[in-house]
Scaffold this active site. Sequence first.
Site, mmCIF file in Angstrom:
data_model
loop_
_atom_site.group_PDB
_atom_site.id
_atom_site.type_symbol
_atom_site.label_atom_id
_atom_site.label_comp_id
_atom_site.label_asym_id
_atom_site.label_seq_id
_atom_site.Cartn_x
_atom_site.Cartn_y
_atom_site.Cartn_z
ATOM 1 N N LEU A 237 23.317 30.338 58.176
ATOM 2 C CA LEU A 237 24.488 31.203 58.032
ATOM 3 C C LEU A 237 25.675 30.461 58.643
ATOM 4 C CD1 LEU A 237 22.963 34.698 58.864
ATOM 5 C CD2 LEU A 237 23.332 33.626 56.637
ATOM 6 N N HIS A 238 26.287 29.628 57.818
ATOM 7 C CA HIS A 238 27.356 28.752 58.298
ATOM 8 C C HIS A 238 28.583 29.539 58.754
ATOM 9 C CE1 HIS A 238 25.129 25.331 56.693
ATOM 10 N NE2 HIS A 238 25.086 25.925 55.508
#
Length: 315
Positions: A237-238
Amino acid sequence: MSKTPIIIDCDPGHDDAIAILMAAASDKLDIKGITIVGGNQTLEKCLNNTLKFLSHLDLHIPVAAGAEGPLLRGLTVAPYAHGDSGMDGPQLPPATQKPVEMNAVQLMEKIVRESEQKVTLCPMGPLTNIAIFLRANPDLIEKIDKISLMGGTTLIGNRTPTSEFNIWEDPEAADIVFRSGIPLFMQGLDVTYQAGVNDDEIAQIRAIGNKYSTFVADLLDFFSKYHRNLGRMYTPLHDPCAVAYVIDPDMFTTEDHYVEIDMDGELTLGTTVTHNFGRCTHAPNCTVSLGIDREKFVKLLFDSLEILGRGGRYA
């Protein structure tokens, strides 16, 4: 407790949408506006995605369209990760919300100029909108508290062997931002690949059982396929890391470094060149996140979805 006013600049994008939900749920943040840039997909698709999911989830935040592509280069999109729509997976009805009449830079200027507090910027896509805003409004730079951005890497890239996609997409814009003198907090691939969820956690998100968690689970069901094809057992989950840092910086392990952008390397275009080991004569211009308490991060995500389901700040 006063909330931190923030502007989210993004190119939704699966993880962009999750980051917005995390910010919307926080009692520490006040989302003053969302500005859209071409990146993961075309500007039109990214704008449409944003308006559709905000409408579906009853989140009412001003949205403005910005740059269609980089300052000096053509736009390269990422359908291999985000699908042809830029946010494949959830089946959403047409948007009922519309963008504001101002463009992204005009909305940023209005928010920052009228704010009694310094504003935090959270860019999660190419830095084109941010660079144009800073160039057009040098008098407002002192009213920016900090920039917590998703982009860059000190080690391995995801667009070239050494460059991360957002910085690679518009290195000239990134150079303007990294030279701005505004306190920068870089959430690059070093930390964002640690902030992942596995299949069991995606199932737990769906089991929360409200429309926000169902939407996120649908996003992650699609987004995880790309990462499984790369051999990963989790889905990074950048973009939520850019928001999570503003909510709880103690979650992160950081180092201060001087970072500059390679704008013309044949093999290294868009690399965030991070000067290490005391060999740099420049003072640090960036706080670089290198580690994260993953359990704390995942709990923040779960808690955010539960809070929204109970009627969060923007719900």
